[in-house]
Design a protein around this motif. Structure first.
Motif, PDB file in Angstrom:
ATOM      1  N   VAL A 148       0.827  -1.197   0.000  1.00 10.18           N
ATOM      2  CA  VAL A 148       0.000   0.000   0.000  1.00 10.18           C
ATOM      3  C   VAL A 148       0.867   1.256   0.000  1.00 10.18           C
ATOM      4  O   VAL A 148       0.512   2.274  -0.599  1.00 10.18           O
ATOM      5  CB  VAL A 148      -0.957  -0.014   1.208  1.00 10.18           C
ATOM      6  N   GLY A 149       2.030   1.186   0.646  1.00  8.06           N
ATOM      7  CA  GLY A 149       2.952   2.314   0.640  1.00  8.06           C
ATOM      8  C   GLY A 149       3.423   2.641  -0.765  1.00  8.06           C
ATOM      9  O   GLY A 149       3.545   3.817  -1.131  1.00  8.06           O
ATOM     10  N   ILE A 150       3.687   1.629  -1.568  1.00 10.51           N
ATOM     11  CA  ILE A 150       4.083   1.855  -2.959  1.00 10.51           C
ATOM     12  C   ILE A 150       2.951   2.528  -3.722  1.00 10.51           C
ATOM     13  O   ILE A 150       3.159   3.519  -4.439  1.00 10.51           O
ATOM     14  CB  ILE A 150       4.475   0.519  -3.619  1.00 10.51           C
ATOM     15  N   ALA A 151       1.742   1.996  -3.563  1.00 10.05           N
ATOM     16  CA  ALA A 151       0.589   2.617  -4.218  1.00 10.05           C
ATOM     17  C   ALA A 151       0.377   4.037  -3.715  1.00 10.05           C
ATOM     18  O   ALA A 151       0.055   4.944  -4.483  1.00 10.05           O
ATOM     19  CB  ALA A 151      -0.664   1.775  -3.975  1.00 10.05           C
ATOM     20  N   GLY A 152       0.590   4.243  -2.420  1.00 12.36           N
ATOM     21  CA  GLY A 152       0.425   5.573  -1.855  1.00 12.36           C
ATOM     22  C   GLY A 152       1.451   6.558  -2.373  1.00 12.36           C
ATOM     23  O   GLY A 152       1.151   7.735  -2.574  1.00 12.36           O
ATOM     24  N   GLY A 153       2.682   6.088  -2.596  1.00 16.62           N
ATOM     25  CA  GLY A 153       3.706   6.958  -3.147  1.00 16.62           C
ATOM     26  C   GLY A 153       3.391   7.377  -4.567  1.00 16.62           C
ATOM     27  O   GLY A 153       3.687   8.500  -4.983  1.00 16.62           O
ATOM     28  N   ILE A 154       2.776   6.487  -5.333  1.00 15.72           N
ATOM     29  CA  ILE A 154       2.368   6.810  -6.700  1.00 15.72           C
ATOM     30  C   ILE A 154       1.163   7.743  -6.690  1.00 15.72           C
ATOM     31  O   ILE A 154       1.071   8.697  -7.459  1.00 15.72           O
ATOM     32  CB  ILE A 154       2.039   5.519  -7.473  1.00 15.72           C
ATOM     33  N   TYR A 155       0.246   7.470  -5.773  1.00 11.10           N
ATOM     34  CA  TYR A 155      -1.053   8.146  -5.763  1.00 11.10           C
ATOM     35  C   TYR A 155      -1.048   9.433  -4.949  1.00 11.10           C
ATOM     36  O   TYR A 155      -1.885  10.299  -5.113  1.00 11.10           O
ATOM     37  CB  TYR A 155      -2.078   7.167  -5.201  1.00 11.10           C
ATOM     38  N   GLY A 156      -0.086   9.573  -4.026  1.00 10.91           N
ATOM     39  CA  GLY A 156      -0.017  10.776  -3.211  1.00 10.91           C
ATOM     40  C   GLY A 156      -0.911  10.750  -1.998  1.00 10.91           C
ATOM     41  O   GLY A 156      -1.393  11.792  -1.563  1.00 10.91           O
ATOM     42  N   ILE A 157      -1.142   9.579  -1.413  1.00 13.29           N
ATOM     43  CA  ILE A 157      -2.036   9.480  -0.266  1.00 13.29           C
ATOM     44  C   ILE A 157      -1.332   8.926   0.965  1.00 13.29           C
ATOM     45  O   ILE A 157      -1.964   8.659   1.964  1.00 13.29           O
ATOM     46  CB  ILE A 157      -3.266   8.613  -0.598  1.00 13.29           C
ATOM     47  N   GLY A 158      -0.022   8.715   0.885  1.00 10.10           N
ATOM     48  CA  GLY A 158       0.728   8.350   2.072  1.00 10.10           C
ATOM     49  C   GLY A 158       0.661   6.888   2.454  1.00 10.10           C
ATOM     50  O   GLY A 158       1.524   6.406   3.167  1.00 10.10           O
ATOM     51  N   GLY A 159      -0.318   6.133   1.998  1.00  7.44           N
ATOM     52  CA  GLY A 159      -0.421   4.712   2.292  1.00  7.44           C
ATOM     53  C   GLY A 159      -1.458   4.381   3.334  1.00  7.44           C
ATOM     54  O   GLY A 159      -2.253   3.461   3.166  1.00  7.44           O
ATOM     55  N   GLY A 160      -1.468   5.112   4.432  1.00  4.10           N
ATOM     56  CA  GLY A 160      -2.425   4.825   5.498  1.00  4.10           C
ATOM     57  C   GLY A 160      -3.861   5.024   5.083  1.00  4.10           C
ATOM     58  O   GLY A 160      -4.764   4.412   5.647  1.00  4.10           O
ATOM     59  N   SER A 161      -4.077   5.865   4.089  1.00  5.00           N
ATOM     60  CA  SER A 161      -5.441   6.105   3.629  1.00  5.00           C
ATOM     61  C   SER A 161      -6.063   4.884   2.983  1.00  5.00           C
ATOM     62  O   SER A 161      -7.283   4.760   2.936  1.00  5.00           O
ATOM     63  CB  SER A 161      -5.456   7.268   2.627  1.00  5.00           C
ATOM     64  N   LEU A 162      -5.229   4.008   2.455  1.00  2.93           N
ATOM     65  CA  LEU A 162      -5.736   2.737   1.933  1.00  2.93           C
ATOM     66  C   LEU A 162      -5.735   1.659   3.009  1.00  2.93           C
ATOM     67  O   LEU A 162      -6.621   0.801   3.034  1.00  2.93           O
ATOM     68  CB  LEU A 162      -4.879   2.286   0.746  1.00  2.93           C
ATOM     69  N   LEU A 163      -4.739   1.694   3.895  1.00  3.11           N
ATOM     70  CA  LEU A 163      -4.647   0.677   4.931  1.00  3.11           C
ATOM     71  C   LEU A 163      -5.824   0.735   5.898  1.00  3.11           C
ATOM     72  O   LEU A 163      -6.292  -0.302   6.365  1.00  3.11           O
ATOM     73  CB  LEU A 163      -3.342   0.847   5.712  1.00  3.11           C
ATOM     74  N   GLY A 164      -6.300   1.929   6.212  1.00  4.71           N
ATOM     75  CA  GLY A 164      -7.410   2.053   7.157  1.00  4.71           C
ATOM     76  C   GLY A 164      -8.622   1.246   6.753  1.00  4.71           C
ATOM     77  O   GLY A 164      -9.064   0.357   7.488  1.00  4.71           O
ATOM     78  N   PRO A 165      -9.192   1.506   5.553  1.00  3.64           N
ATOM     79  CA  PRO A 165     -10.368   0.724   5.148  1.00  3.64           C
ATOM     80  C   PRO A 165     -10.085  -0.767   4.995  1.00  3.64           C
ATOM     81  O   PRO A 165     -10.941  -1.593   5.306  1.00  3.64           O
ATOM     82  CB  PRO A 165     -10.747   1.337   3.788  1.00  3.64           C
ATOM     83  N   ILE A 166      -8.874  -1.115   4.526  1.00  3.75           N
ATOM     84  CA  ILE A 166      -8.564  -2.533   4.325  1.00  3.75           C
ATOM     85  C   ILE A 166      -8.531  -3.262   5.661  1.00  3.75           C
ATOM     86  O   ILE A 166      -9.128  -4.343   5.814  1.00  3.75           O
ATOM     87  CB  ILE A 166      -7.218  -2.687   3.590  1.00  3.75           C
ATOM     88  N   LEU A 167      -7.849  -2.707   6.649  1.00  2.84           N
ATOM     89  CA  LEU A 167      -7.720  -3.376   7.940  1.00  2.84           C
ATOM     90  C   LEU A 167      -9.044  -3.423   8.688  1.00  2.84           C
ATOM     91  O   LEU A 167      -9.350  -4.409   9.358  1.00  2.84           O
ATOM     92  CB  LEU A 167      -6.653  -2.669   8.782  1.00  2.84           C
ATOM     93  N   VAL A 168      -9.835  -2.361   8.570  1.00  2.00           N
ATOM     94  CA  VAL A 168     -11.161  -2.376   9.196  1.00  2.00           C
ATOM     95  C   VAL A 168     -12.027  -3.447   8.548  1.00  2.00           C
ATOM     96  O   VAL A 168     -12.752  -4.188   9.228  1.00  2.00           O
ATOM     97  CB  VAL A 168     -11.829  -0.994   9.082  1.00  2.00           C
ATOM     98  N   GLY A 169     -11.928  -3.577   7.232  1.00  2.00           N
ATOM     99  CA  GLY A 169     -12.673  -4.622   6.539  1.00  2.00           C
ATOM    100  C   GLY A 169     -12.227  -6.018   6.906  1.00  2.00           C
ATOM    101  O   GLY A 169     -13.013  -6.966   6.826  1.00  2.00           O
ATOM    102  N   ARG A 170     -10.946  -6.170   7.300  1.00  2.00           N
ATOM    103  CA  ARG A 170     -10.433  -7.476   7.717  1.00  2.00           C
ATOM    104  C   ARG A 170     -10.820  -7.842   9.138  1.00  2.00           C
ATOM    105  O   ARG A 170     -10.455  -8.920   9.610  1.00  2.00           O
ATOM    106  CB  ARG A 170      -8.903  -7.488   7.585  1.00  2.00           C
TER     107      ARG A 170
END
Length: 261
Positions: A148-170
């Protein structure tokens, strides 16, 4: 940057972060389309500008979580351990391999459409048939954080913005995930913005962040993040998850339509 643009950026950061901070999302994932389509930030400068927003906005929610004593715990260390090296790799990929706006829009659609759909379906299923879910192992969390950090570096969202929903969903509780995800977003955004600033010294083009606009949006996010973290115990979790999913689907769908034109 003129005053109307600055005020619009501040208002966008304030509104978005107020809604997203309670579930551990800084709001950069939804601010990015506003910067591209409304505020006119070019690619790839929009990515470090979005990371700058995270750097300025992050302390608002983190201050509230620190006062509540929810920042401590191993999850924060695991997320930072994975996302920091990932965001550096993502920044390099963004500058050297994905500079075109069309490819960038494709990445936005590919990231947000499945994330939004998955989040909505997961939330509805959880509401209708609540059942305990097994939390991921520490090793799995670190690997996921790096990806997610790699995707965040490309996308400009830092990584945690994707990790939050993913981990909550898990299956992890929002109260546990939110402060850790926001902390990881802040740390990786500092590293990512610094990486882009260094790359801008050696490469021509719009690579450096738009400092004034990033600061204006970040100040709005600073206020909204604190407010959102303060409201977290009072807001219905199911409604927030569905709102995030719908927003992600809407933004991803918008860019998908633009690609087809």
């Amino acid at each position: 940057m003129d005053w109307p643009t600055g005020v619009l950026g501040f208002a966008a950061g304030l509104l978005i972060s107020t809604v997203t901070a309670p579930v551990g999302v800084s709001g950069a994932v939804f601010l990015l389309p506003v910067q591209v389509s409304v505020l006119g930030v070019p690619s790839p400068a929009v990515t470090p500008t979005n990371l700058l927003y995270n750097v300025v906005a992050g302390p608002g929610a983190l201050l509230r979580h620190h006062r509540a004593g929810t920042l401590r715990g191993p999850l924060t260390r695991l997320l930072v351990l994975g996302t920091v090296p990932g965001v550096v790799v993502g920044a390099v990929i963004r500058v050297f391999a994905v500079p075109g706006p069309s490819v960038f829009r494709l990445l936005i659609a590919v990231l947000l459409l499945p994330l939004g759909g998955w989040l909505c379906l997961r939330t509805l299923r959880r509401a209708s048939r609540p059942a305990p879910a097994r939390e991921p192992s520490p090793r799995a969390v670190t690997r996921l954080a790096m990806a997610v950090g790699i995707a965040g570096g490309i996308y400009g969202i830092g990584g945690g913005s994707l990790l939050g929903p993913i981990l909550v969903g898990r299956g992890m509780p929002v109260a546990k995930v939110a402060p850790a995800a926001l902390a990881a977003t802040f740390v990786t955004s500092v590293v990512g913005a610094g990486t882009y600033a260094l790359l801008s010294l050696t490469i021509t083009g719009d690579i450096a962040p738009y400092w004034s606009l990033g600061l204006a949006c970040g100040l709005g996010g600073l206020c909204g993040g604190y407010l959102g973290a303060r409201l977290q115990p009072r807001l219905p979790e199911t409604a927030l998850r569905l709102l995030l999913g719908v927003l992600a689907l809407s933004v991803g769908g918008l860019y998908a339509v633009q690609l087809l034109r």
